[in-house]
Design a protein around this motif. Structure first.
Motif, PDB file in Angstrom:
ATOM      1  N   ASN A  50      20.080  10.426 -24.385  1.00 20.58           N
ATOM      2  CA  ASN A  50      21.511  10.470 -24.690  1.00 20.58           C
ATOM      3  C   ASN A  50      21.930  11.880 -25.124  1.00 20.58           C
ATOM      4  N   SER A  53      30.878   9.070 -20.553  1.00 19.61           N
ATOM      5  CA  SER A  53      31.098   7.872 -21.359  1.00 19.61           C
ATOM      6  C   SER A  53      30.335   6.677 -20.786  1.00 19.61           C
ATOM      7  N   LEU A  54      30.325   6.592 -19.460  1.00 20.59           N
ATOM      8  CA  LEU A  54      29.612   5.504 -18.800  1.00 20.59           C
ATOM      9  C   LEU A  54      28.113   5.562 -19.088  1.00 20.59           C
ATOM     10  N   ASN A 110      23.522   2.996 -24.962  1.00 20.35           N
ATOM     11  CA  ASN A 110      23.753   2.219 -26.188  1.00 20.35           C
ATOM     12  C   ASN A 110      23.449   0.744 -25.966  1.00 20.35           C
ATOM     13  N   GLU A 111      23.823   0.229 -24.799  1.00 21.12           N
ATOM     14  CA  GLU A 111      23.512  -1.168 -24.474  1.00 21.12           C
ATOM     15  C   GLU A 111      22.008  -1.375 -24.357  1.00 21.12           C
ATOM     16  N   ASN A 168      26.632   7.106 -21.658  1.00 17.51           N
ATOM     17  CA  ASN A 168      26.428   6.846 -23.089  1.00 17.51           C
ATOM     18  C   ASN A 168      26.524   5.356 -23.390  1.00 17.51           C
ATOM     19  N   GLU A 169      27.479   4.680 -22.769  1.00 16.58           N
ATOM     20  CA  GLU A 169      27.634   3.237 -22.947  1.00 16.58           C
ATOM     21  C   GLU A 169      26.387   2.490 -22.451  1.00 16.58           C
ATOM     22  N   LEU A 170      25.861   2.898 -21.308  1.00 13.88           N
ATOM     23  CA  LEU A 170      24.657   2.278 -20.763  1.00 13.88           C
ATOM     24  C   LEU A 170      23.477   2.439 -21.714  1.00 13.88           C
TER      25      LEU A 170
END
Length: 163
Positions: free
Chosen positions: A155, A120-121, A127-128, A123-125
């Motif tokens: 990703n 999740s971390l 996306n940002e 994927n979040e990075l």
């Protein structure tokens, strides 16, 4: 005493065991309890996947594949307590140290500490990064479409590797 000598003496002591090491088939696995049910030619046993089962959450288990063979040996020569000492096939691995948890199986691996999940971390990075605004001398801008496509490719690879 040298380590080689200690090892040799330990192996000799194992050879003098009163209870045999048995080759058995795995019928089921209880991942919560850290045990499995196994069967030899005539008897079924519930055996530990580790010789010591820690009452706290710190554990390391190799989970055998159902239908595979394992070797079991008694704990302290007690014929009523056995643990797995050898595996023919492993279905998954689980390591828990305090809040850190690592699991590995054919789907990939899962790494988590508390509420923070590695997949999740990442994927979040990504996306940002895809929506990041970059300050340049010519003014603010976003990544070029080919950069965003590359982030998507990365990703997808992360999602294939991590659970």
């Amino acid at each position: 005493m040298s380590i080689d000598r200690a090892l040799a003496e330990g192996l000799r002591a194992i050879g003098k065991r009163k209870t045999p090491t048995l080759a058995v088939e795995v019928l089921s696995v209880d991942k919560k309890q850290g045990t499995c049910v196994v069967k030899d030619e005539e008897l079924e046993y519930t055996v530990r996947l580790a010789s010591v089962i820690n009452e706290n959450a710190e554990r390391f288990y190799l989970f055998p594949k159902i239908g595979s063979s394992v070797l079991i040996s008694s704990i302290g020569e007690d014929e009523n307590r056995y643990h797995v000492v050898g595996y023919s096939e492993i279905e998954s691995v689980s390591l828990q140290i305090d809040e850190l948890q690592l699991k590995v199986d054919k789907a990939g691996f899962h790494l988590q500490r508390g509420e923070v999940d590695f997949k999740s971390l990442l994927n979040e990075l990504l996306n940002e990064l895809k929506s990041a605004v970059i300050q340049t001398p010519a003014g603010p801008g976003n990544f070029a479409p080919n950069n965003v496509a590359k982030f998507e490719e990365i990703n997808n690879k992360i999602n294939e590797l991590l659970q």
